[in-house]
Design a protein around this motif. Structure first.
Motif, PDB file in Angstrom:
ATOM      1  N   ILE A  65      -1.119   2.692 -10.034  1.00  0.00           N
ATOM      2  CA  ILE A  65      -0.757   2.722  -8.614  1.00  0.00           C
ATOM      3  C   ILE A  65      -1.257   1.437  -7.967  1.00  0.00           C
ATOM      4  O   ILE A  65      -2.101   0.731  -8.533  1.00  0.00           O
ATOM      5  CB  ILE A  65      -1.352   3.959  -7.876  1.00  0.00           C
ATOM      6  CG1 ILE A  65      -2.877   3.987  -7.994  1.00  0.00           C
ATOM      7  CG2 ILE A  65      -0.766   5.261  -8.409  1.00  0.00           C
ATOM      8  CD1 ILE A  65      -3.544   5.115  -7.178  1.00  0.00           C
ATOM      9  N   SER A  66      -0.751   1.128  -6.769  1.00  0.00           N
ATOM     10  CA  SER A  66      -1.246  -0.031  -6.018  1.00  0.00           C
ATOM     11  C   SER A  66      -0.791   0.118  -4.573  1.00  0.00           C
ATOM     12  O   SER A  66       0.016   0.997  -4.250  1.00  0.00           O
ATOM     13  CB  SER A  66      -0.689  -1.346  -6.584  1.00  0.00           C
ATOM     14  OG  SER A  66       0.690  -1.451  -6.296  1.00  0.00           O
ATOM     15  N   ASP A  67      -1.304  -0.749  -3.727  1.00  0.00           N
ATOM     16  CA  ASP A  67      -0.816  -0.863  -2.343  1.00  0.00           C
ATOM     17  C   ASP A  67      -0.865   0.461  -1.573  1.00  0.00           C
ATOM     18  O   ASP A  67       0.101   0.830  -0.901  1.00  0.00           O
ATOM     19  CB  ASP A  67       0.605  -1.458  -2.341  1.00  0.00           C
ATOM     20  CG  ASP A  67       0.621  -2.809  -3.021  1.00  0.00           C
ATOM     21  OD1 ASP A  67       0.193  -3.786  -2.401  1.00  0.00           O
ATOM     22  OD2 ASP A  67       1.013  -2.874  -4.215  1.00  0.00           O
ATOM     23  N   LEU A  68      -1.989   1.144  -1.694  1.00  0.00           N
ATOM     24  CA  LEU A  68      -2.169   2.367  -0.894  1.00  0.00           C
ATOM     25  C   LEU A  68      -2.508   1.993   0.552  1.00  0.00           C
ATOM     26  O   LEU A  68      -2.203   2.728   1.471  1.00  0.00           O
ATOM     27  CB  LEU A  68      -3.299   3.223  -1.485  1.00  0.00           C
ATOM     28  CG  LEU A  68      -2.940   3.921  -2.809  1.00  0.00           C
ATOM     29  CD1 LEU A  68      -3.185   3.006  -3.990  1.00  0.00           C
ATOM     30  CD2 LEU A  68      -3.703   5.203  -2.975  1.00  0.00           C
ATOM     31  N   HIS A  69      -3.158   0.842   0.695  1.00  0.00           N
ATOM     32  CA  HIS A  69      -3.566   0.356   2.023  1.00  0.00           C
ATOM     33  C   HIS A  69      -4.292   1.457   2.812  1.00  0.00           C
ATOM     34  O   HIS A  69      -3.957   1.712   3.970  1.00  0.00           O
ATOM     35  CB  HIS A  69      -2.363  -0.176   2.810  1.00  0.00           C
ATOM     36  CG  HIS A  69      -1.743  -1.391   2.194  1.00  0.00           C
ATOM     37  ND1 HIS A  69      -2.065  -2.669   2.599  1.00  0.00           N
ATOM     38  CD2 HIS A  69      -0.846  -1.540   1.187  1.00  0.00           C
ATOM     39  CE1 HIS A  69      -1.367  -3.546   1.870  1.00  0.00           C
ATOM     40  NE2 HIS A  69      -0.625  -2.895   1.010  1.00  0.00           N
ATOM     41  N   LEU A 101       5.309  -1.772  -8.866  1.00  0.00           N
ATOM     42  CA  LEU A 101       4.836  -0.529  -8.250  1.00  0.00           C
ATOM     43  C   LEU A 101       5.213  -0.523  -6.774  1.00  0.00           C
ATOM     44  O   LEU A 101       5.276  -1.577  -6.140  1.00  0.00           O
ATOM     45  CB  LEU A 101       3.313  -0.427  -8.379  1.00  0.00           C
ATOM     46  CG  LEU A 101       2.737  -0.581  -9.791  1.00  0.00           C
ATOM     47  CD1 LEU A 101       1.211  -0.622  -9.730  1.00  0.00           C
ATOM     48  CD2 LEU A 101       3.204   0.564 -10.676  1.00  0.00           C
ATOM     49  N   GLY A 102       5.415   0.661  -6.234  1.00  0.00           N
ATOM     50  CA  GLY A 102       5.715   0.774  -4.806  1.00  0.00           C
ATOM     51  C   GLY A 102       4.455   1.031  -3.996  1.00  0.00           C
ATOM     52  O   GLY A 102       3.361   1.196  -4.547  1.00  0.00           O
ATOM     53  N   ASP A 103       4.620   1.059  -2.677  1.00  0.00           N
ATOM     54  CA  ASP A 103       3.468   1.269  -1.801  1.00  0.00           C
ATOM     55  C   ASP A 103       3.273   2.753  -1.503  1.00  0.00           C
ATOM     56  O   ASP A 103       4.009   3.613  -1.972  1.00  0.00           O
ATOM     57  CB  ASP A 103       3.646   0.474  -0.502  1.00  0.00           C
ATOM     58  CG  ASP A 103       4.905   0.897   0.220  1.00  0.00           C
ATOM     59  OD1 ASP A 103       5.023   2.081   0.570  1.00  0.00           O
ATOM     60  OD2 ASP A 103       5.804   0.043   0.418  1.00  0.00           O
ATOM     61  N   TRP A 104       2.266   3.034  -0.715  1.00  0.00           N
ATOM     62  CA  TRP A 104       1.946   4.402  -0.303  1.00  0.00           C
ATOM     63  C   TRP A 104       2.063   4.508   1.210  1.00  0.00           C
ATOM     64  O   TRP A 104       1.083   4.773   1.895  1.00  0.00           O
ATOM     65  CB  TRP A 104       0.538   4.793  -0.762  1.00  0.00           C
ATOM     66  CG  TRP A 104       0.443   5.116  -2.222  1.00  0.00           C
ATOM     67  CD1 TRP A 104       0.836   4.325  -3.262  1.00  0.00           C
ATOM     68  CD2 TRP A 104      -0.077   6.315  -2.814  1.00  0.00           C
ATOM     69  NE1 TRP A 104       0.595   4.942  -4.459  1.00  0.00           N
ATOM     70  CE2 TRP A 104       0.033   6.169  -4.215  1.00  0.00           C
ATOM     71  CE3 TRP A 104      -0.622   7.492  -2.301  1.00  0.00           C
ATOM     72  CZ2 TRP A 104      -0.393   7.157  -5.106  1.00  0.00           C
ATOM     73  CZ3 TRP A 104      -1.047   8.471  -3.195  1.00  0.00           C
ATOM     74  CH2 TRP A 104      -0.922   8.306  -4.577  1.00  0.00           C
ATOM     75  N   PHE A 105       3.257   4.275   1.734  1.00  0.00           N
ATOM     76  CA  PHE A 105       3.452   4.444   3.172  1.00  0.00           C
ATOM     77  C   PHE A 105       4.168   5.763   3.455  1.00  0.00           C
ATOM     78  O   PHE A 105       3.647   6.625   4.141  1.00  0.00           O
ATOM     79  CB  PHE A 105       4.178   3.237   3.776  1.00  0.00           C
ATOM     80  CG  PHE A 105       3.249   2.073   3.972  1.00  0.00           C
ATOM     81  CD1 PHE A 105       2.582   1.909   5.175  1.00  0.00           C
ATOM     82  CD2 PHE A 105       3.000   1.167   2.954  1.00  0.00           C
ATOM     83  CE1 PHE A 105       1.682   0.864   5.358  1.00  0.00           C
ATOM     84  CE2 PHE A 105       2.112   0.112   3.128  1.00  0.00           C
ATOM     85  CZ  PHE A 105       1.453  -0.032   4.338  1.00  0.00           C
ATOM     86  N   GLU A 106       5.345   5.957   2.885  1.00  0.00           N
ATOM     87  CA  GLU A 106       6.094   7.206   3.083  1.00  0.00           C
ATOM     88  C   GLU A 106       5.647   8.267   2.093  1.00  0.00           C
ATOM     89  O   GLU A 106       5.656   9.450   2.401  1.00  0.00           O
ATOM     90  CB  GLU A 106       7.591   6.954   2.912  1.00  0.00           C
ATOM     91  CG  GLU A 106       8.163   5.850   3.809  1.00  0.00           C
ATOM     92  CD  GLU A 106       7.995   6.158   5.285  1.00  0.00           C
ATOM     93  OE1 GLU A 106       8.017   7.347   5.639  1.00  0.00           O
ATOM     94  OE2 GLU A 106       7.828   5.202   6.078  1.00  0.00           O
ATOM     95  N   GLN A 107       5.288   7.827   0.888  1.00  0.00           N
ATOM     96  CA  GLN A 107       4.875   8.746  -0.175  1.00  0.00           C
ATOM     97  C   GLN A 107       4.047   7.937  -1.169  1.00  0.00           C
ATOM     98  O   GLN A 107       3.805   6.771  -0.951  1.00  0.00           O
ATOM     99  CB  GLN A 107       6.104   9.317  -0.877  1.00  0.00           C
ATOM    100  CG  GLN A 107       6.918   8.214  -1.511  1.00  0.00           C
ATOM    101  CD  GLN A 107       8.360   8.590  -1.750  1.00  0.00           C
ATOM    102  OE1 GLN A 107       8.772   9.705  -1.493  1.00  0.00           O
ATOM    103  NE2 GLN A 107       9.118   7.649  -2.251  1.00  0.00           N
ATOM    104  N   GLY A 108       3.632   8.580  -2.252  1.00  0.00           N
ATOM    105  CA  GLY A 108       2.869   7.855  -3.255  1.00  0.00           C
ATOM    106  C   GLY A 108       3.783   7.362  -4.357  1.00  0.00           C
ATOM    107  O   GLY A 108       4.571   8.125  -4.891  1.00  0.00           O
ATOM    108  N   SER A 109       3.686   6.080  -4.699  1.00  0.00           N
ATOM    109  CA  SER A 109       4.469   5.546  -5.806  1.00  0.00           C
ATOM    110  C   SER A 109       3.556   5.464  -7.031  1.00  0.00           C
ATOM    111  O   SER A 109       2.476   4.893  -6.964  1.00  0.00           O
ATOM    112  CB  SER A 109       4.994   4.156  -5.436  1.00  0.00           C
ATOM    113  OG  SER A 109       5.599   3.546  -6.553  1.00  0.00           O
TER     114      SER A 109
END
Ligand code: MN
Length: 239
Positions: free
Chosen positions: A6-10, A216-224
């Motif tokens: 995972i990455s980019d949970l911010h 990998l995607g971010d964790w703004f709308e959901q978890g990638s």
């Protein structure tokens, strides 16, 4: 069994729902994994290991709980949390890994990066990155009072947001030639990175060799989440 990326949970006090989602992910998905890799920007701001923000404490203690229960947990610095260091590793139970790092992923040598160093078309950002990664800049920064460090971190975050809004999407994506050069240099056919928030699996060839770049995607709308096992890797959402 599988290895998770995972990455980019911010993570930030402004988005408590994502902190909750991360904790749920750790409990329900990561606790019995072969390993969990967090490839940068776990936190939105990180003014230093001696100033861990109260908003982060819950996530960090959950990470420690899993690590203590035997989960191999690896963390790479991102461009937001590049000041994470030994003390963070100690309190979270994570092992810090370098950017770039090469791991053996079920027999496939795989290059792991945050991804910001691949965005070489963004010349202004690369200049900024070089500045803040300079040991003299860091020394200067850590000599400042805590409030000033926190204010500087927030200021850089605002500047970055404004700059990002002005730049074209192309400039902020990875540069394909840089990707190929780094993969050849590291002698790998597979790369996993985050940062651009554009989840995808890109297949391409270089010198007749099949290459794969997994974003990998971010964790703004959901978890990638990227789930890898002996049969390969799949991008999934966690919610
Ligand atoms: Mn990033």
């Amino acid at each position: 069994m599988s290895t998770l990326f995972i990455s980019d949970l911010h993570l930030s006090g402004e988005r408590e729902n994502i902190t909750e989602l991360f904790i749920k992910f750790l409990d329900q998905r990561a606790s019995d994994a072969d390993a969990l890799y967090i490839l940068g920007d776990l936190f939105e701001v990180w003014p230093g290991d001696d100033m861990i923000q109260p908003d982060y404490e819950q996530s960090i203690s959950k990470m420690k709980e899993l690590a203590d229960n035997g989960l191999p947990l690896f963390v790479m610095q991102g461009n937001r949390d590049f000041l994470m260091a030994e003390k963070f590793a100690e309190v979270s139970g994570a092992t810090m890994i370098e950017d770039p790092a090469v791991i053996d992923l079920y027999g496939t040598p795989t290059l792991l990066m945050h991804g910001d160093t691949l965005c070489t078309d963004d010349v202004d950002y690369q200049k900024f990155r070089a500045m803040v990664r300079d040991p003299r800049w860091k020394e200067d920064f850590f000599a400042k009072p805590n409030e000033e460090r926190l204010a500087m971190t927030s200021k850089y975050r605002k500047i970055s947001k404004n700059e990002t809004a002005k730049k074209s999407m192309d400039i902020m994506d990875v540069n394909q030639q840089t990707v190929e050069a780094v993969m050849l240099e590291q002698n790998v056919n597979q790369l996993i990175h985050g940062h651009t928030h554009r989840p995808a699996i890109h297949n391409f060839t270089v010198d007749n060799k099949n290459m794969k770049r997994i974003v990998l995607g971010d964790w703004f709308e959901q978890g990638s989440v990227l789930i890898c096992d002996e049969s390969g890797c799949r991008l999934k959402s966690f919610n």
